[in-house]
Design a protein around this motif. Structure first.
Motif, mmCIF file in Angstrom:
data_model
loop_
_atom_site.group_PDB
_atom_site.id
_atom_site.type_symbol
_atom_site.label_atom_id
_atom_site.label_comp_id
_atom_site.label_asym_id
_atom_site.label_seq_id
_atom_site.Cartn_x
_atom_site.Cartn_y
_atom_site.Cartn_z
ATOM 1 N N GLU A 162 0.773 -1.163 0.068
ATOM 2 C CA GLU A 162 -0.113 0.118 0.122
ATOM 3 C C GLU A 162 0.884 1.315 -0.065
ATOM 4 N N ALA A 213 -9.171 9.932 -1.146
ATOM 5 C CA ALA A 213 -9.364 8.798 -0.246
ATOM 6 C C ALA A 213 -8.255 7.690 -0.537
ATOM 7 N N ASN A 214 -7.848 7.601 -1.768
ATOM 8 C CA ASN A 214 -6.932 6.784 -2.309
ATOM 9 C C ASN A 214 -5.324 6.981 -1.420
ATOM 10 N N THR A 217 -5.693 6.151 2.510
ATOM 11 C CA THR A 217 -5.529 4.767 2.490
ATOM 12 C C THR A 217 -4.203 4.332 2.277
ATOM 13 N N GLN A 218 -3.553 4.771 1.253
ATOM 14 C CA GLN A 218 -2.191 4.259 1.011
ATOM 15 C C GLN A 218 -1.122 4.830 1.638
ATOM 16 N N VAL A 221 -2.934 5.162 6.283
ATOM 17 C CA VAL A 221 -3.677 4.183 7.047
ATOM 18 C C VAL A 221 -2.506 2.952 7.228
ATOM 19 N N ALA A 235 -7.798 -0.070 10.504
ATOM 20 C CA ALA A 235 -7.091 0.029 9.375
ATOM 21 C C ALA A 235 -7.098 -1.070 8.020
ATOM 22 N N LEU A 238 -10.414 -0.617 6.190
ATOM 23 C CA LEU A 238 -10.277 0.682 5.308
ATOM 24 C C LEU A 238 -9.739 -0.217 3.909
ATOM 25 N N MET A 239 -8.532 -0.703 4.213
ATOM 26 C CA MET A 239 -7.966 -1.268 3.059
ATOM 27 C C MET A 239 -8.585 -2.339 2.203
ATOM 28 N N THR A 242 -11.300 -0.274 0.375
ATOM 29 C CA THR A 242 -10.672 0.267 -0.796
ATOM 30 C C THR A 242 -10.488 -0.796 -2.026
#
Length: 467
Positions: A162, A213-214, A217-218, A221, A235, A238-239, A242
C-alpha cells in the motif's frame, strides 16, 4: 516462549490461509489453460528457448532441468490440486511439519512457472503471490497458535504494497497530486470491467474524493497496521473496502484479492480460540530464522521506497522473497487499442473485406460491453494494452502471434473470444490498426447502445501474409 504466538489470531489465520489457497488455485488454473500458446514448445515465447540462454541461478525453476508441454501441464494441474486441497483444509489434518511442506509445494511450483514466464509473468501480483505464499509456509496449522513474527511479516508486506503504491503515485504523475487522475483512469485502465463506464461517468468532484481517499488509505492508514487493536483491524478494514472498490471498477487479476487476503490476516475476529499445545522448539527456531532473513532482505525495498527514483514491481532476488510494489505511477489520458483484422482476399486492398478478431477482455467492438474476468488473468489481453501504449512492448512475440493467426493455430485462437475465419480457411492477410477509444456519453449510449466510440489513428502493422 509464551510471547511467540498470538492465539487470538487463530480465526484470522484460518481466513487468510483459505483465501490464499483460492488465489493460488486461480493462478495455477490461469497457467494451465493459457501456457501452451503463450510459452509452450510452439508458443509465442517458448520456454525451451528461454532456458537455453538464462542460467538456473538467475531463474531457478523445475523447467530449467527439463521442459515439455506435458510436464508443464502436470506442474500447473498439480498446483491446482494442491491449492484446492489447501482451500478445503487439508493442512489442518496433517502434522505441523506436514502442513509446512504442503504449503511449500504451491510456492515451489508457482516459482517455477513465474521464473520462465517472461513477459507474460512480468506483473507485480506474481511476485506478491510468491512473497505471500512463502511467508504462509511458516504460519502453522491447528497444532499451534499463529506466530506473532509471521503475522508481523504479513502486515509488513501489506504495508509495503500500500505505501509503495501511494509513494509512486505522488512521485510519478502530477495528476495524483492535483486529484485529477481518476478523470481518466477508469477509461484508460488496462482492462475495464462491466461497471467501469459508470465509474468514469461519476461527477468529477467525486473523482477528487476517490483520489484523496486513495492517498489517505495508501499513505496514512498503513502505519496504523502496527498499532494496538482495534485500530489495526479498522485500518485493515479500510484497506479491504478500498480494494473491493477497485474490484468493482476494473479487472486487475488477483492483485486486489490477494491484498484483501493480506488485510484479513490483521483483523482480530470476535471468536474464542481453541486450546493448543505450545509451539515446538524446532518450529520456533525455523520461524525466527526465516523472519530474521526476510527482515534483513527488506532493506532493499525500503531503500527503493525512500529513493526519489523509486521503481514499481521489482524483485530483488530470483526467489521473489522480498519485493517492491506499486501501481499506476502514471495514468494515460488517452486510450489506444490495437485492432487486428484478417482478410481472405487474394490481394490486400485497403477497401477489401477485412474481418476483426475479437479478444475476450480487451475493448474491440464498440457495442460489446466489458465483462468481469478478475481474478482470472487474461495475459494476452493485458499485453495488448501495453502494445497499444508503445510498439516496443510487442517485442518478438507479436510477429509470431500474427503468424499463428495466419495459420489458424487452434491453441492460439483459444486465447481469443472469436475468430472471424472457419478452422479450415485461414486468412490470407492479417493487419493491425491503431484506434483511439473513448467512453460514450449518456446520450450516445442511449442512442447507439455502444459504450465505446473509436476513431482510426494509423496503421500499426501493414497487411502481412505467410511467405
Amino acid at each position: 516462549m509464551e510471547w511467540f504466538t498470538a492465539p487470538d489470531y487463530w480465526p484470522a489465520r484460518l481466513v487468510f490461509q483459505r483465501g490464499l489457497a483460492i488465489v493460488y488455485l486461480v493462478a495455477f488454473l490461469t497457467a494451465a489453460l493459457q501456457f501452451r500458446p503463450l510459452m509452450g514448445e510452439r508458443g509465442l515465447t517458448p520456454v525451451p528457448r528461454f532456458v537455453e540462454r538464462v542460467p538456473f541461478e538467475r531463474a531457478p525453476s523445475l523447467f530449467q532441468l527439463r521442459y515439455s508441454d506435458r510436464f508443464f501441464a502436470v506442474v500447473a494441474w498439480t498446483g491446482c490440486g494442491v491449492s484446492a486441497a489447501l482451500a478445503a483444509g487439508l493442512d489442518s489434518l496433517v502434522p505441523l511439519w506436514g502442513a509446512m511442506l504442503l504449503w511449500l509445494v504451491p510456492w515451489l511450483l508457482y516459482l517455477s512457472i513465474v521464473n520462465v514466464g517472461q513477459t507474460w509473468y512480468s506483473f507485480g501480483w506474481e511476485s506478491l503471490l510468491l512473497e505471500t505464499g512463502f511467508v504462509a509456509v511458516f504460519l502453522g496449522n491447528d497444532e499451534v497458535a499463529p506466530p506473532i513474527v509471521v503475522l508481523f511479516l504479513l502486515r509488513w508486506l501489506l504495508f509495503r504494497v500500500e505505501f509503495g503504491a501511494g509513494l509512486i503515485k505522488m512521485r510519478g504523475d502530477e495528476c495524483w497530486r492535483k486529484l485529477t487522475c481518476l478523470d481518466h483512469h477508469h477509461e484508460t485502465q488496462p482492462m475495464p470491467g462491466p461497471l467501469s463506464w459508470f465509474f468514469h461517468r461519476l461527477p468529477r468532484p467525486l473523482h477528487r474524493v476517490e483520489a484523496a481517499a486513495n492517498h489517505v488509505t495508501q499513505l496514512v492508514v498503513p502505519f496504523l497496521l502496527f498499532t494496538p487493536q482495534p485500530v489495526a483491524s479498522a485500518a485493515a478494514a479500510l484497506m479491504i473496502v478500498t480494494q473491493l472498490w477497485l474490484v468493482l471498477s476494473g479487472n486487475f487479476s488477483w492483485l486486489n484479492w490477494i491484498t484483501v487476503v493480506l488485510a484479513l490476516s490483521a483483523v482480530r475476529f470476535p471468536a474464542d480460540p481453541p486450546s493448543v499445545a505450545a509451539a515446538p522448539l524446532w518450529y520456533e527456531v525455523v520461524v525466527l530464522a526465516v523472519a530474521a532473513l526476510l527482515v534483513f532482505l527488506s532493506h532493499r525495498p525500503v531503500r527503493n521506497m525512500i529513493s526519489r527514483r523509486q521503481v514499481m514491481n521489482r524483485s530483488f532476488d530470483s526467489l521473489h522473497l522480498v519485493n517492491t510494489y506499486g501501481a499506476f505511477g502514471t495514468v494515460s489520458r488517452i486510450r489506444h487499442e490495437v485492432v487486428i483484422e484478417g482478410t481472405a482476399d487474394e490481394v490486400a486492398r485497403a477497401d477489401g473485406e477485412w474481418r476483426e478478431y475479437e479478444f475476450k477482455g480487451k475493448p474491440g467492438d464498440p457495442r460489446r460491453w466489458p465483462r468481469q474476468f478478475a481474478p482470472y488473468h487474461l495475459r494476452l489481453d493485458w499485453l495488448m494494452w501495453f502494445v497499444a501504449l508503445s510498439p516496443a512492448y510487442a517485442g518478438s512475440w507479436f510477429g509470431t502471434f500474427v503468424e499463428r493467426l495466419l495459420e489458424n493455430d487452434r491453441a492460439t485462437l483459444k486465447l481469443l473470444r472469436r475468430s472471424p475465419f472457419p478452422p479450415d480457411a485461414p486468412p490470407r492477410f492479417v493487419r493491425a490498426r491503431l484506434y483511439r477509444y473513448r467512453y460514450t456519453t449518456w446520450r450516445e449510449l442511449r442512442e447507439t447502445g455502444a459504450c465505446w466510440e473509436r476513431t482510426y489513428v494509423r496503421e500499426f502493422l501493414p497487411p502481412t501474409r505467410l511467405t
